[in-house]
Design a protein around this motif. Structure first.
Motif, PDB file in Angstrom:
ATOM      1  N   GLY A 631     -15.379   4.978  14.280  1.00  0.00           N
ATOM      2  CA  GLY A 631     -16.365   3.926  14.424  1.00  0.00           C
ATOM      3  C   GLY A 631     -17.422   4.019  13.349  1.00  0.00           C
ATOM      4  O   GLY A 631     -17.336   4.835  12.418  1.00  0.00           O
ATOM      5  N   ASN A 632     -18.423   3.151  13.467  1.00  0.00           N
ATOM      6  CA  ASN A 632     -19.503   3.105  12.486  1.00  0.00           C
ATOM      7  C   ASN A 632     -20.588   4.109  12.824  1.00  0.00           C
ATOM      8  O   ASN A 632     -20.997   4.232  13.982  1.00  0.00           O
ATOM      9  N   GLY A 633     -21.045   4.790  11.796  1.00  0.00           N
ATOM     10  CA  GLY A 633     -22.135   5.745  11.956  1.00  0.00           C
ATOM     11  C   GLY A 633     -23.447   5.163  11.463  1.00  0.00           C
ATOM     12  O   GLY A 633     -23.683   3.959  11.508  1.00  0.00           O
ATOM     13  N   ASN A 634     -24.317   6.036  10.947  1.00  0.00           N
ATOM     14  CA  ASN A 634     -25.621   5.608  10.466  1.00  0.00           C
ATOM     15  C   ASN A 634     -25.541   5.113   9.025  1.00  0.00           C
ATOM     16  O   ASN A 634     -24.598   5.405   8.286  1.00  0.00           O
ATOM     17  N   ARG A 635     -26.557   4.370   8.625  1.00  0.00           N
ATOM     18  CA  ARG A 635     -26.686   3.961   7.226  1.00  0.00           C
ATOM     19  C   ARG A 635     -27.064   5.172   6.389  1.00  0.00           C
ATOM     20  O   ARG A 635     -27.924   5.976   6.768  1.00  0.00           O
ATOM     21  N   ILE A 636     -26.424   5.295   5.235  1.00  0.00           N
ATOM     22  CA  ILE A 636     -26.663   6.443   4.357  1.00  0.00           C
ATOM     23  C   ILE A 636     -27.097   5.938   2.985  1.00  0.00           C
ATOM     24  O   ILE A 636     -26.401   5.116   2.364  1.00  0.00           O
ATOM     25  N   ASP A 637     -28.248   6.403   2.536  1.00  0.00           N
ATOM     26  CA  ASP A 637     -28.745   6.096   1.187  1.00  0.00           C
ATOM     27  C   ASP A 637     -28.376   7.278   0.298  1.00  0.00           C
ATOM     28  O   ASP A 637     -28.966   8.356   0.416  1.00  0.00           O
ATOM     29  N   LEU A 638     -27.403   7.084  -0.568  1.00  0.00           N
ATOM     30  CA  LEU A 638     -26.844   8.214  -1.310  1.00  0.00           C
ATOM     31  C   LEU A 638     -27.851   8.880  -2.240  1.00  0.00           C
ATOM     32  O   LEU A 638     -27.839  10.106  -2.407  1.00  0.00           O
ATOM     33  N   ASP A 639     -28.733   8.088  -2.867  1.00  0.00           N
ATOM     34  CA  ASP A 639     -29.689   8.720  -3.783  1.00  0.00           C
ATOM     35  C   ASP A 639     -31.080   8.848  -3.181  1.00  0.00           C
ATOM     36  O   ASP A 639     -31.992   9.383  -3.824  1.00  0.00           O
ATOM     37  N   GLY A 640     -31.254   8.364  -1.966  1.00  0.00           N
ATOM     38  CA  GLY A 640     -32.553   8.493  -1.320  1.00  0.00           C
ATOM     39  C   GLY A 640     -33.622   7.582  -1.855  1.00  0.00           C
ATOM     40  O   GLY A 640     -34.777   7.662  -1.431  1.00  0.00           O
ATOM     41  N   ASP A 641     -33.286   6.731  -2.798  1.00  0.00           N
ATOM     42  CA  ASP A 641     -34.257   5.820  -3.392  1.00  0.00           C
ATOM     43  C   ASP A 641     -34.158   4.468  -2.698  1.00  0.00           C
ATOM     44  O   ASP A 641     -33.173   3.753  -2.864  1.00  0.00           O
ATOM     45  N   PRO A 642     -35.181   4.071  -1.907  1.00  0.00           N
ATOM     46  CA  PRO A 642     -35.100   2.801  -1.176  1.00  0.00           C
ATOM     47  C   PRO A 642     -35.126   1.580  -2.088  1.00  0.00           C
ATOM     48  O   PRO A 642     -34.847   0.474  -1.633  1.00  0.00           O
ATOM     49  N   LEU A 643     -35.466   1.762  -3.356  1.00  0.00           N
ATOM     50  CA  LEU A 643     -35.536   0.617  -4.264  1.00  0.00           C
ATOM     51  C   LEU A 643     -34.165   0.209  -4.780  1.00  0.00           C
ATOM     52  O   LEU A 643     -33.986  -0.907  -5.250  1.00  0.00           O
ATOM     53  N   THR A 644     -33.208   1.115  -4.708  1.00  0.00           N
ATOM     54  CA  THR A 644     -31.837   0.776  -5.116  1.00  0.00           C
ATOM     55  C   THR A 644     -31.005   0.517  -3.874  1.00  0.00           C
ATOM     56  O   THR A 644     -31.010   1.297  -2.923  1.00  0.00           O
ATOM     57  N   GLN A 645     -30.288  -0.607  -3.865  1.00  0.00           N
ATOM     58  CA  GLN A 645     -29.560  -1.041  -2.679  1.00  0.00           C
ATOM     59  C   GLN A 645     -28.048  -0.864  -2.792  1.00  0.00           C
ATOM     60  O   GLN A 645     -27.362  -0.866  -1.778  1.00  0.00           O
ATOM     61  N   ASN A 646     -27.542  -0.695  -4.031  1.00  0.00           N
ATOM     62  CA  ASN A 646     -26.089  -0.676  -4.177  1.00  0.00           C
ATOM     63  C   ASN A 646     -25.460   0.662  -3.849  1.00  0.00           C
ATOM     64  O   ASN A 646     -24.257   0.843  -4.017  1.00  0.00           O
ATOM     65  N   ASP A 647     -26.278   1.636  -3.403  1.00  0.00           N
ATOM     66  CA  ASP A 647     -25.721   2.933  -3.009  1.00  0.00           C
ATOM     67  C   ASP A 647     -25.977   3.218  -1.530  1.00  0.00           C
ATOM     68  O   ASP A 647     -25.966   4.370  -1.109  1.00  0.00           O
ATOM     69  N   ILE A 648     -26.221   2.157  -0.740  1.00  0.00           N
ATOM     70  CA  ILE A 648     -26.410   2.312   0.711  1.00  0.00           C
ATOM     71  C   ILE A 648     -25.136   1.865   1.427  1.00  0.00           C
ATOM     72  O   ILE A 648     -24.647   0.756   1.213  1.00  0.00           O
ATOM     73  N   PHE A 649     -24.618   2.769   2.252  1.00  0.00           N
ATOM     74  CA  PHE A 649     -23.373   2.492   2.969  1.00  0.00           C
ATOM     75  C   PHE A 649     -23.513   2.912   4.431  1.00  0.00           C
ATOM     76  O   PHE A 649     -24.393   3.696   4.780  1.00  0.00           O
ATOM     77  N   VAL A 650     -22.631   2.391   5.241  1.00  0.00           N
ATOM     78  CA  VAL A 650     -22.547   2.809   6.646  1.00  0.00           C
ATOM     79  C   VAL A 650     -21.492   3.888   6.763  1.00  0.00           C
ATOM     80  O   VAL A 650     -20.343   3.703   6.331  1.00  0.00           O
ATOM     81  N   GLY A 651     -21.895   5.016   7.331  1.00  0.00           N
ATOM     82  CA  GLY A 651     -20.981   6.135   7.463  1.00  0.00           C
ATOM     83  C   GLY A 651     -19.915   5.901   8.525  1.00  0.00           C
ATOM     84  O   GLY A 651     -19.964   4.938   9.299  1.00  0.00           O
ATOM     85  N   ILE A 652     -18.920   6.779   8.537  1.00  0.00           N
ATOM     86  CA  ILE A 652     -17.809   6.706   9.493  1.00  0.00           C
ATOM     87  C   ILE A 652     -17.886   7.920  10.408  1.00  0.00           C
ATOM     88  O   ILE A 652     -18.080   9.050   9.940  1.00  0.00           O
ATOM     89  N   VAL A 653     -17.737   7.687  11.703  1.00  0.00           N
ATOM     90  CA  VAL A 653     -17.703   8.780  12.667  1.00  0.00           C
ATOM     91  C   VAL A 653     -16.447   8.636  13.524  1.00  0.00           C
ATOM     92  O   VAL A 653     -15.978   7.520  13.771  1.00  0.00           O
ATOM     93  N   GLN A 654     -15.911   9.761  13.955  1.00  0.00           N
ATOM     94  CA  GLN A 654     -14.753   9.736  14.844  1.00  0.00           C
ATOM     95  C   GLN A 654     -15.244   9.774  16.283  1.00  0.00           C
ATOM     96  O   GLN A 654     -15.998  10.663  16.672  1.00  0.00           O
ATOM     97  N   ASN A 655     -14.828   8.802  17.076  1.00  0.00           N
ATOM     98  CA  ASN A 655     -15.309   8.695  18.450  1.00  0.00           C
ATOM     99  C   ASN A 655     -14.606   9.664  19.394  1.00  0.00           C
ATOM    100  O   ASN A 655     -15.210  10.144  20.353  1.00  0.00           O
TER     101      ASN A 655
END
Length: 997
Positions: A631-655
């Motif tokens: 299923g879907n996990g939390n949103r992850i900002d890969l570089d931690g910079d909120p000003l860049t949006q193209n590196d934010i993804f929703v993580g995957i978790v196993q239910n």
């Protein structure tokens, strides 16, 4: 030359004698005519058979019910017969014209009982099957087919606590059969398996048959563990060339009843409550009498080999709170066509239903009961106008103006259902019939929720919030059967049934919720919500599908109407189980014998003991439990910079972890019963005792991540839980029903029917599978404020399911403090159980001339309820003075309780009750109109009174926890009356039914 004169004389004499005989015979023969009519309606009966008794000479009536018949000397009696009518013998005498009125054979009509994939004579039934006809249905404003059966069938529990017109009914047959798979009985509507009750209006139902035991339900295999309810809708017209039109219209008045007493404003202030200067009856402000209206219209008839029935049903049901109700429109068409001398038959059933509903937050009922009675509804201050829309509100914990709550939050739903079924039957031989049926059942729901900007409970902190949800379910079923019937000997009859089927189910849905609106715009403009992440927001969609393949067979034997044997088996393969266990087998066998055909049983005209055994299964509510679903996990900002949006993804978790061995839940049920009739059917009834063992119940079990997965050898657990076949349950019960037919004298007749059930409550035999599992499962905390830590229901191995556990109240100190047996949860003792020991129903049908009366009482005993109003709002401690206090017969007054509200034994109450559930008085108006068959006026009432020692809102049995939305655990916490329960209602209905022809 020979003399032929003597021979000629002899020949002439013989001819004279022959002609004389013919003339004599013709002089004695004659022609008669007549008309055969329905005795109750006066309609002609086409196709009736009129025979001269003792001969094969006769005639059939035409479309107008008329016949012509040539009589011969010695003909003395006519025998007139037709299916569904009592055969009559008529003395011929000197009459030449006859008018013959046939009476309906009510007993004959009721002998046929619908079973799985067909029907059977009642005398041949060898399992626990109950048929309920329209004359036995509950009366009044019945909006749900389940209401027709409430209290009518022993072992069938139908409950709906409170009076919310939008709530459905909880249906249980012989108690709990699963934790959460499919706890309600399977509905089969006109042969369509798994249909929804929303697909049929109660007014269109001709009969309901309940398959109670395992042997009767096993023909439905994996879907039959919770029992089966077979619904047959109104049949098409049977009388050739006759069209019948029926209109039923009624209005209903609903009133709130059984409100819990509370302190008056003066008493509230005297106890220490804050006085805001007003005097407000909050329940009076929230609720009012409600009017509802219903109209049902149907037309049916037949011509040649075609018969039809069409109906329209409109219902406008309103609740006792403005903003609660539903508007329902149901249309139905049943069409049958015969061809090839009726060897080929087609049936088409179409049903479409639209339901528009609106609701409020049910917490408004709680706050209307306990809100400060000195507070005003509105407050004309700048803060109140800007923040709360002019409503009075205060920044106190759990303190919300109930009128504002009902008006500033809104919840709506639009549900559309469509059920279509097409069936063809062909008689290959007179005793060999092939049938095929295709059906599609579709349900679509579109719902909306809205919290105003000025709603203090939710919307104020969220700056307004709105939500839109869709749900779509489609189920397609194709089944074909072959039925063969033959006489193996003069006394032995055999009926064989074989069939195959496949079912495809697809579900999909979508939800979006946003918040922070500039102004109230609602769910139709979600784009106006600025914030779409975080609290009070949501976004998801889903889709899944599954397939169930089946093969089944059944054999019925009848030896001289004395010994009866039935055996069946069904094999099913389901895509949603583990690959090692996708196929299950569900056998059944039953046997019975009518002893009156063997022995002289005295006063008994029927004495049929029977015994049966059957295995049934249960489908899970989701087809993905055996899989390692992600299923879907939390949103992850890969570089931690909120000003860049193209590196934010929703993580995957196993239910959950995969389980290749996940398999069917199974129920093995043994039933012994007796069907009896006394004094030529004056008294009839049945007795049943059953035991059921339910094994391999599904449950989600926590496991150690990284440990070997025993259900997937060679792999390790990558999730913290696994679905396994975990629990075993055992239950038993005794059922009894009896009817005394038409007691009375002259035109006064009384027919009472009494049924009761005694339950051996469900016992937990196991909660483990190998090394996985539990010794106990605890659920149901009372809630906030202050009581949301300790669960009050324990489910322990070796004990009854759903036991209350807590400290026992030993008394009070002089200062009004609790004296409790313990405060350690591990030392709590058993205080009661929420499931009933028994239930009963008592129906009374009285007729006197044109008048009729039906009175129905039902009740339950041996169940306890947690009274949450007393558990939170009875005490007189200082913090509790924020809210008004409830005052019941069980409220301590000397001394007043000054402890902080804490769950204990005093709040567990015996909720046994007797209720006058239904009463109707009707009058059949005499009519001489040739186009008016009948006219009936009636007055009905529901929930007239309840006798109980319970001091809460409604003593009705609670089979699950309304605040627990987990389908797999809600059944493990019965017996709790939550504070948000909709108030009870009492209903009065006035209506008229007209039949035209």
């Amino acid at each position: 030359m020979r003399n032929y004169l003597p021979k000629l004389k002899s020949l002439m004499l013989a001819m004279a004698l022959f002609m004389g005989a013919i003339i004599g015979v013709n002089a004695q023969s004659r022609t008669i005519t007549g008309t055969v009519l329905d005795a109750s309606l006066g309609d002609p009966v086409p196709g009736a058979t009129v025979l001269v008794k003792g001969t094969t000479r006769g005639a059939a009536t035409d479309l107008d019910g008329k016949f012509t018949l040539q009589l011969q000397p010695g003909d003395q009696v006519l025998v007139v017969s037709f299916v569904g009518y009592i055969t009559q013998e008529i003395e011929i005498g000197n009459q030449s014209t006859f008018t013959i009125n046939l009476q309906e054979d009510i007993k004959s009509l009721q002998e046929a009982v619908v079973i799985g994939y067909g029907s059977q004579d009642k005398k041949e039934i060898t399992s626990a099957v109950v048929g309920v006809k329209p004359e036995d249905f509950n009366r009044g404003n019945v909006v749900n087919p389940a209401q027709l059966l409430q209290g009518k069938v022993a072992g069938l529990s139908i409950t709906r606590p409170g009076g919310n017109p939008n709530n459905g009914f909880n249906i249980r047959l012989r108690g709990l059969s699963t934790f959460g798979a499919n706890s309600q009985p399977l509905i089969v509507l006109d042969g369509v398996i798994g249909a929804s009750l929303e697909n049929v209006d109660p007014n269109d139902i001709q009969s309901i048959d309940v398959l109670k035991d395992g042997s009767a339900a096993a023909i439905y295999g994996a879907r039959g563990s919770s029992g089966v309810i077979l619904i047959t809708t109104t049949k098409q017209g049977k009388k050739e060339g006759v069209t019948n039109v029926t209109i039923n219209s009624f209005g209903t008045l609903d009133q709130a009843t059984n409100l819990i007493p509370v302190l008056s404003p003066e008493e509230f202030v005297a106890r220490g409550g804050t006085d805001f200067g007003s005097r407000t009856d909050w329940r009076e402000e929230l609720i009012s009498d409600a009017l509802s209206f219903t109209t049902n219209a149907s037309v049916s008839g037949s011509f040649n080999n075609t018969s039809y029935m069409a109906s329209v049903n409109y219902r406008d049901n309103n609740g006792i709170v403005n903003g609660v109700g539903n508007e329902r429109l149901n249309t139905r068409l049943n069409l049958s066509q015969g061809a090839l001398n009726n060897k080929l038959r087609f049936n088409i059933n179409l049903s479409f239903t639209n339901v528009d509903s609106e609701s409020i937050n049910d917490a408004a009922f709680r706050y209307a009961t306990i809100y400060n009675p000195t507070a005003p509804i509105f407050e004309n201050t700048e803060v109140a106008n800007q923040r709360f829309g002019g409503y009075f509100q205060r920044d106190l914990f759990d303190f919300f103006n109930p009128v504002a709550l009902a008006r500033q939050q809104k919840f709506v739903g639009e549900t559309k259902t469509a059920l279509v079924s097409y069936r063809a039957e062909y008689d290959i031989l007179p005793n060999l019939t092939f049938s095929a049926q295709y059906s599609q059942d579709r349900r679509n729901t579109l719902s909306g929720a809205f919290w105003s900007l000025q709603d203090y409970q939710v919307g104020f902190g969220a700056q307004g919030s709105a939500e839109r949800t869709t749900f779509d379910r489609s189920q397609r079923i194709f089944e074909s059967t072959l039925r063969y019937e033959t006489d193996l000997s003069d006394k032995l009859n055999l009926t064989l049934l074989g069939g195959i089927g496949t079912q495809f189910t697809t579900t999909q849905g979508f939800n979006a919720r946003v918040r922070q609106f500039l102004f109230d715009s609602g769910w139709n403009n979600l784009g106006a919500g600025a914030i779409r992440l975080g609290n009070n927001t949501d976004l998801f969609s889903y889709a899944n599908q599954d397939q169930l393949n089946s093969a089944f067979g059944r054999a019925n034997f009848n030896w001289d109407n004395t010994f009866f044997l039935s055996a069946s088996v069904r094999a099913e393969t389901y895509s949603g189980f583990g690959e090692n266990n996708q196929t299950g087998y569900f056998p059944a066998v039953s046997f019975g014998s009518d002893f009156t055909q063997i022995f002289d049983m005295g006063i008994f005209n029927q004495f049929k003991p029977r015994v049966s055994y059957g295995v049934t299964g249960n489908l899970p509510p989701s087809p993905t439990l055996a899989l390692g679903v992600y299923g879907n996990g939390n949103r992850i900002d890969l570089d931690g910079d909120p000003l860049t949006q193209n590196d934010i993804f929703v993580g995957i978790v196993q239910n959950s972890n995969p389980n290749k061995d996940l398999k069917w839940e199974t129920k093995k049920e043994f039933n012994v019963g007796l069907d009896f009739g006394i004094w030529d059917g004056k008294v009839t009834g049945s007795i049943d005792y059953y035991t059921r063992n339910i094994s391999d119940l599904l449950f989600n079990v926590p496991v150690a991540t990284g440990a070997p997965n025993p259900f997937d050898p060679g792999r390790f657990n990558t999730a913290s839980s696994t679905w396994v076949n975990l629990a075993d349950l055992r239950a038993a019960g005794f059922e009894f029903v009896t009817t005394v037919n038409q007691i009375g004298k002259g035109t006064l007749k009384w027919t009472p029917t009494f049924n009761f059930t005694i339950y051996d409550k469900t016992r937990i035999e196991s909660l483990s599978a190998g090394e996985l599992g539990f010794e106990e499962l605890r659920f149901a905390t009372p809630g906030s404020p202050g009581q949301n830590n300790n669960p009050i229901i324990y489910n322990r191995v070796g004990q009854t399911l759903g036991d209350f556990y807590g400290p026992r109240l030993l008394g009070y100190t002089e200062g009004g403090q609790y004296i409790l047996s313990t405060t350690d949860p591990n030392e709590f003792e058993r205080l009661g159980n929420g499931l009933p020991k028994g239930e009963f129903g008592f129906a009374n049908s009285l007729t006197y001339g044109q008048w009729s009366m039906n009175i129905f009482l039902r009740g339950a005993w041996g169940h306890d309820l947690y009274n949450s109003y007393r558990g939170f709002y009875e005490n007189a401690d200082a913090p509790s003075n924020t809210w008004n206090s409830v005052i019941t017969d069980k409220t301590p007054s000397n001394p007043l309780v000054t402890s902080t509200p804490t769950f204990n034994s005093s709040y567990i109450e015996d909720a046994s009750f007797i209720r006058l559930d239904n009463m109707e008085v009707g009058y059949n108006v005499k009519t001489k109109s040739p186009n008016l068959s009948s006219l009936r006026v009636y007055l009905a009432a529901q929930n007239l009174f309840t006798l109980t020692n319970y001091t809460g809102i409604d003593p009705e049995v609670r089979i699950n926890d309304s605040e627990n939305t987990n389908a797999f655990t809600t059944s493990l916490s019965p017996g709790i009356e939550r504070r948000n329960t909709y108030f009870q209602t009492r209903s009065f209905t006035l209506g008229v039914t007209v039949n035209f022809k």
